[in-house]
Design an enzyme around this catalytic site. Structure first.
Site, PDB file in Angstrom:
ATOM      1  N   CYS A 121       0.811  -1.225   0.000  1.00 63.62           N
ATOM      2  CA  CYS A 121       0.000   0.000   0.000  1.00 63.62           C
ATOM      3  C   CYS A 121       0.845   1.277   0.000  1.00 63.62           C
ATOM      4  CB  CYS A 121      -0.941  -0.016   1.194  1.00 63.62           C
ATOM      5  SG  CYS A 121      -1.905  -1.530   1.245  1.00 63.62           S
ATOM      6  N   HIS A 261      -3.645   6.679   2.165  1.00 61.55           N
ATOM      7  CA  HIS A 261      -4.033   5.339   1.713  1.00 61.55           C
ATOM      8  C   HIS A 261      -5.416   5.021   2.274  1.00 61.55           C
ATOM      9  CE1 HIS A 261      -4.308   1.198   0.991  1.00 61.55           C
ATOM     10  NE2 HIS A 261      -4.020   0.811   2.214  1.00 61.55           N
ATOM     11  N   ASN A 291     -10.259  -0.995  -0.392  1.00 63.17           N
ATOM     12  CA  ASN A 291      -8.814  -0.785  -0.237  1.00 63.17           C
ATOM     13  C   ASN A 291      -8.113  -1.364  -1.470  1.00 63.17           C
ATOM     14  OD1 ASN A 291      -6.096  -1.056   0.351  1.00 63.17           O
ATOM     15  ND2 ASN A 291      -6.399  -1.792   2.440  1.00 63.17           N
TER      16      ASN A 291
HETATM   17  N1  COA Z   1     -17.953  -9.524   9.650  1.00 61.76           N
HETATM   18  C1  COA Z   1     -18.438  -9.767  10.871  1.00 61.76           C
HETATM   19  N2  COA Z   1     -17.667  -9.966  11.941  1.00 61.76           N
HETATM   20  C2  COA Z   1     -16.332  -9.909  11.749  1.00 61.76           C
HETATM   21  C3  COA Z   1     -15.757  -9.666  10.502  1.00 61.76           C
HETATM   22  C4  COA Z   1     -16.634  -9.462   9.414  1.00 61.76           C
HETATM   23  N3  COA Z   1     -16.199  -9.207   8.177  1.00 61.76           N
HETATM   24  N4  COA Z   1     -14.412  -9.652  10.628  1.00 61.76           N
HETATM   25  C5  COA Z   1     -14.147  -9.892  11.907  1.00 61.76           C
HETATM   26  N5  COA Z   1     -15.304 -10.055  12.593  1.00 61.76           N
HETATM   27  C6  COA Z   1     -15.482 -10.353  14.007  1.00 61.76           C
HETATM   28  C7  COA Z   1     -14.290 -11.030  14.628  1.00 61.76           C
HETATM   29  O1  COA Z   1     -14.316 -12.412  14.406  1.00 61.76           O
HETATM   30  C8  COA Z   1     -14.472 -10.680  16.081  1.00 61.76           C
HETATM   31  O2  COA Z   1     -15.415 -11.540  16.632  1.00 61.76           O
HETATM   32  P1  COA Z   1     -15.227 -12.102  18.135  1.00 61.76           P
HETATM   33  O3  COA Z   1     -15.282 -10.888  19.024  1.00 61.76           O
HETATM   34  O4  COA Z   1     -16.395 -13.016  18.297  1.00 61.76           O
HETATM   35  O5  COA Z   1     -13.899 -12.786  18.141  1.00 61.76           O
HETATM   36  C9  COA Z   1     -15.093  -9.282  16.038  1.00 61.76           C
HETATM   37  O6  COA Z   1     -15.635  -9.136  14.716  1.00 61.76           O
HETATM   38  C10 COA Z   1     -14.098  -8.172  16.290  1.00 61.76           C
HETATM   39  O7  COA Z   1     -12.948  -8.421  15.506  1.00 61.76           O
HETATM   40  P2  COA Z   1     -11.763  -7.402  15.449  1.00 61.76           P
HETATM   41  O8  COA Z   1     -10.689  -7.964  14.588  1.00 61.76           O
HETATM   42  O9  COA Z   1     -11.405  -6.968  16.832  1.00 61.76           O
HETATM   43  O10 COA Z   1     -12.485  -6.177  14.718  1.00 61.76           O
HETATM   44  P3  COA Z   1     -11.938  -4.739  14.467  1.00 61.76           P
HETATM   45  O11 COA Z   1     -12.857  -3.749  15.013  1.00 61.76           O
HETATM   46  O12 COA Z   1     -10.468  -4.635  14.798  1.00 61.76           O
HETATM   47  O13 COA Z   1     -12.063  -4.634  12.887  1.00 61.76           O
HETATM   48  C11 COA Z   1     -10.693  -4.721  10.933  1.00 61.76           C
HETATM   49  C12 COA Z   1     -11.341  -5.514  12.040  1.00 61.76           C
HETATM   50  C13 COA Z   1      -9.915  -5.681  10.027  1.00 61.76           C
HETATM   51  C14 COA Z   1     -11.787  -4.059  10.121  1.00 61.76           C
HETATM   52  C15 COA Z   1      -9.784  -3.638  11.549  1.00 61.76           C
HETATM   53  O14 COA Z   1      -8.933  -4.214  12.509  1.00 61.76           O
HETATM   54  C16 COA Z   1      -8.965  -2.941  10.534  1.00 61.76           C
HETATM   55  O15 COA Z   1      -9.480  -2.290   9.652  1.00 61.76           O
HETATM   56  N6  COA Z   1      -7.643  -3.008  10.664  1.00 61.76           N
HETATM   57  C17 COA Z   1      -6.738  -2.409   9.742  1.00 61.76           C
HETATM   58  C18 COA Z   1      -6.667  -3.277   8.540  1.00 61.76           C
HETATM   59  C19 COA Z   1      -6.031  -2.601   7.405  1.00 61.76           C
HETATM   60  O16 COA Z   1      -6.344  -1.484   7.116  1.00 61.76           O
HETATM   61  N7  COA Z   1      -5.171  -3.325   6.726  1.00 61.76           N
HETATM   62  C20 COA Z   1      -4.529  -2.858   5.585  1.00 61.76           C
HETATM   63  C21 COA Z   1      -3.454  -1.936   5.990  1.00 61.76           C
HETATM   64  S1  COA Z   1      -2.792  -1.398   4.544  1.00 61.76           S
END
Ligand code: COA
Length: 357
Positions: A121, A261, A291
């Protein structure tokens, strides 16, 4: 480079911008057919409503070439004039030839040099800062920088942690050097930190020579620790932006727009708060684009330019961050007088029609 070139100074400007996204749309509701998720979860946690993905035999090079042609039209120059092509991509169709070679051939850049950069990215910002160096020292006069990725072929569509985020697309920009002119790139800042490389990885599926021990199996799909990537982004990006502003001698209030980004709307909101920037200064389009990795900054900028949201004379901050981990910032004055007048008029008319309906 000759001795006479060494004594000259060159001002660098970005004079063209373009983009291409594939036509096939996948909505959050569509994803509920593959994984246990919901439109509400994806929209509130990421800001994404839909993403576009390649279909059939569409390639990352196809998208990069279309974006390159759009950027050339925006700059009002021909492909033949391009002397350097840098493509930021981590998802090439072929390990070789490089995507830059495919673009060179397609746009008729007969005399160009080029190479690809696999910085996920951060690829577009790294490419832009690298091109500046070649232009500043007088080696080349016109460069094309492209960010292009097709993560739809590399995510596990049954892994809800990643499949909801990524999308495909390409964005391109034309940079030129003008002898004795004012430099419109004011400062930059680049970093990598391999100690966090395991937080976001993509292995290839290749095997060892059959005469030696086999490779232990690694997932051929994107694997991500979302929380750690979130923390990393919110931690390093404001610092990098502040350091670059300081280097340029500019106050944050003087910046007109930030084009970051497009990873997650909550990352951008956290950055707005940390930097105390009014949210309207943040260019965002991930709601309908997702993304697109290396392509996200030029795609978002292109849309903002077509809308008339970004105007010549404005100060812009680009910041890319992601796998590696890698991140980088560059600050520039937007001086592009876009030659795509018809396209801009059509785009703005369709926006007005959508607004009125
Ligand atoms: N739909 C529904 N539930 C989901 C899910 C989805 N697509 N993805 C994850 N969950 C669930 C998880 O399993 C977890 O459940 P649990 O509490 O029963 O274990 C719960 O949602 C919370 O998961 P968590 O990973 O803590 O969520 P979050 O608020 O951190 O959001 C992301 C997850 C990936 C959206 C977030 O962490 C994020 O955007 N991170 C940055 C990623 C990124 O930008 N990457 C590229 C960088 S270039």
């Amino acid at each position: 480079m000759t001795h006479s070139q060494q004594n000259k100074t060159y001002g660098i400007s970005m004079i063209g911008i373009g983009a291409c996204v594939p036509e096939s749309v996948v909505t959050n509701d569509d994803l509920t057919k593959l994984v246990d998720t919901s439109d509400e979860w994806v929209r509130t946690r990421t800001g994404i409503r839909q993403r576009q993905v390649v279909s059939g035999d569409e390639t990352v090079a196809d998208l990069a070439i279309a974006a390159a042609k759009d950027a050339l039209a925006s700059a009002g120059i021909s492909g033949e004039e391009i002397e350097l092509i840098i493509v930021g991509t981590s998802t090439p169709d072929t390990i070789y030839p490089a995507v830059s070679c495919q673009v060179q051939h397609a746009i008729g850049a007969k005399n160009a040099a080029g190479f690809d950069m696999a910085l996920a990215c951060s690829g577009f910002v790294y490419g832009t800062v690298t091109a500046q160096q070649f232009l500043k020292n007088g080696m080349y006069k016109k460069a094309l920088v492209i960010g292009a990725d097709i993560h739809s072929r590399f995510v596990d569509w049954y892994d809800r942690n990643t499949c909801v985020l990524f999308a495909d697309g390409a964005g391109a920009a034309v940079l030129v050097a003008e002898e004795g002119a004012e430099d419109n790139f004011l400062a930059s800042d680049l970093h990598i930190d391999g100690s966090k490389g395991g937080e976001l990885t993509l292995y290839n599926e290749t095997e060892n020579c059959p005469l030696v021990a086999p490779r232990s199996s690694a997932s051929p799909h994107v694997s991500m620790n979302g929380r750690e990537m979130f923390k990393f982004a919110v931690g390093v990006v404001p610092k990098s932006i502040k350091a670059t502003l300081e280097r340029a001698g500019i106050e944050l209030e003087d910046v007109d727009h930030l084009v970051l980004h497009q990873a997650n709307i909550r990352i951008m909101q956290a950055m707005s708060e940390k930097l105390n920037i009014p949210p309207e200064k943040m260019i965002t389009n991930l709601e309908h684009i997702g993304n697109t990795s290396a392509a996200s900054i030029p795609i978002a900028l292109n849309e903002a330019v077509l809308k008339g949201e970004v105007k010549p004379g404005e100060l812009l901050v680009f910041c890319g961050f992601g796998a590696g981990v890698a991140w980088g910032t560059t600050i520039l004055r937007w001086t592009c007088v876009d030659h795509r007048t018809e396209k801009m008029a059509t785009f703005q008319k369709s926006l007005a029609n959508a607004h009125n309906s």
